[in-house]
Design an enzyme around this catalytic site. Structure first.
Site, PDB file in Angstrom:
ATOM      1  N   CYS A 110      26.734 -83.795  12.806  1.00 42.30           N
ATOM      2  CA  CYS A 110      27.338 -82.890  12.210  1.00 42.30           C
ATOM      3  C   CYS A 110      27.608 -83.869  10.725  1.00 42.30           C
ATOM      4  CB  CYS A 110      28.711 -82.381  12.511  1.00 42.30           C
ATOM      5  SG  CYS A 110      29.923 -81.619  11.608  1.00 42.30           S
ATOM      6  N   GLU A 140      31.154 -88.431  20.645  1.00 36.26           N
ATOM      7  CA  GLU A 140      31.613 -88.746  19.198  1.00 36.26           C
ATOM      8  C   GLU A 140      32.208 -90.039  18.914  1.00 36.26           C
ATOM      9  OE1 GLU A 140      34.340 -87.118  15.442  1.00 36.26           O
ATOM     10  OE2 GLU A 140      33.548 -85.601  17.009  1.00 36.26           O
TER      11      GLU A 140
END
Length: 328
Positions: A110, A140
């Site tokens: 992203c 993440e």
């Protein structure tokens, strides 16, 4: 509150389901799923994906049926194969391993996560100890902390901030996981600034726009209903945060994977039910849940539109020609 009055005053005797928007897929998730689908079209099956492309079982299963193979280790990918990095991002060592195995890499990280990685590198070059706010085992955080592992400390609570021991209190910086609760992050950050007044931070908030919008929508929804269902997988950070936000507002909430997870006894005494979905949950699951709830008496179904989202992320160059930019 005017919307609440409208719903309660409908007087039709039917149970009401309020489906709040924004919900479901964000631009980063749409982009990531598109990347895997387009890679399968361009290169044929199998296409390997490092980690789950997004944290949703339905999405992963659909892509697996089309020929995607999900792996946790680069060593599982045959040399020269096509490999997609998930939306959560990867640490540099994973990129290096992929290069060593001569893999054809397509990056579905992203862009908002990439922004955090670049901030981590910037602070590391400034010789700062990086305080990374987030969940230590989340993919993440694994990726971001890998940018400067020797300089990074992960904290997930105010208590952990209180226990922090840092080399130089005047050479600190903080960053956050993009899918956290706004409330929890603010509490942790306030304590960090209290302990370390000179701590540096990013130029703009790291919390993803979609995470923030969905949390604010749940706060509004909580004023109008007696129970909230959040469609999302158990390993989806942003979906779990939506449940927490609802409970913090004083409204019970349950995380459900799909329509099959609904227990009718949960709905006893409930006349006004709320429904949302995490940023990695597809709209088809919301529709299936809505249909199941209609069979359980919630036949008055309406959408509550609160925030318009028009964020658009471009696809990687090698796939961009196959589809126009995606919207969230």
């Amino acid at each position: 509150m005017a919307q609440l009055t409208h719903i309660q005053a409908s007087g039709n005797g039917r149970k009401t389901l309020v489906r709040v928007r924004p919900r479901g897929f964000c631009a980063g998730v749409v982009r990531a799923v598109d990347i895997v689908e387009l890679a399968l079209e361009a290169y044929g099956a199998p296409v390997y994906v490092h980690h789950e492309i997004v944290h949703n079982r339905y999405v992963v299963d659909q892509l697996r049926r089309r020929g995607a193979i999900f792996v946790e280790s680069i060593g599982e990918v045959p040399e020269g194969a096509v490999l997609v990095f998930s939306a959560h991002g990867v640490p540099p060592r994973v990129r290096e391993e992929a290069q060593e195995r001569r893999l054809r890499v397509i990056d579905a990280t992203c862009p908002l996560v990439t922004k955090v990685h670049l901030e981590a590198l910037k602070f590391a070059r400034e010789q700062r100890t990086l305080i990374l706010i987030g969940h230590k085992d989340h993919q993440e955080i694994v990726g971001t902390s890998g940018e400067a592992p020797e300089q990074t400390i992960v904290v997930g609570s105010v208590e952990e901030v209180d226990q922090l021991a840092v080399p130089d209190p005047d050479r600190l910086a903080y960053l956050t996981q993009t899918t956290l609760s706004l409330y929890d992050t603010q509490e942790i950050l306030a304590r960090l600034r209290e302990r370390f007044p000179s701590i540096a931070g990013p130029a703009s908030d790291d919390i993803c726009y979609a995470t923030q919008n969905r949390q604010e929508a749940v706060e509004s929804l909580a004023q109008q209903v007696e129970l909230i269902f959040v469609v999302g997988s158990a390993n989806s950070s942003n979906s779990n945060r939506l449940v927490e936000v609802a409970k913090r507002c004083g409204v019970p909430a349950r995380l459900i994977e799909d329509a099959g997870d609904i227990h009718p006894e949960w709905l006893e005494g409930v006349n006004h039910l709320g429904l949302t979905a995490g940023a990695s949950a597809p709209e088809v699951l919301v529709e299936q849940v809505s249909q199941r709830l209609a069979t359980l008496g919630f036949t008055d179904q309406r959408d509550l539109d609160l925030i318009r989202e028009d964020v658009r992320f471009t696809l990687p160059p090698e796939l961009a020609a196959r589809r126009s930019p995606v919207a969230g």
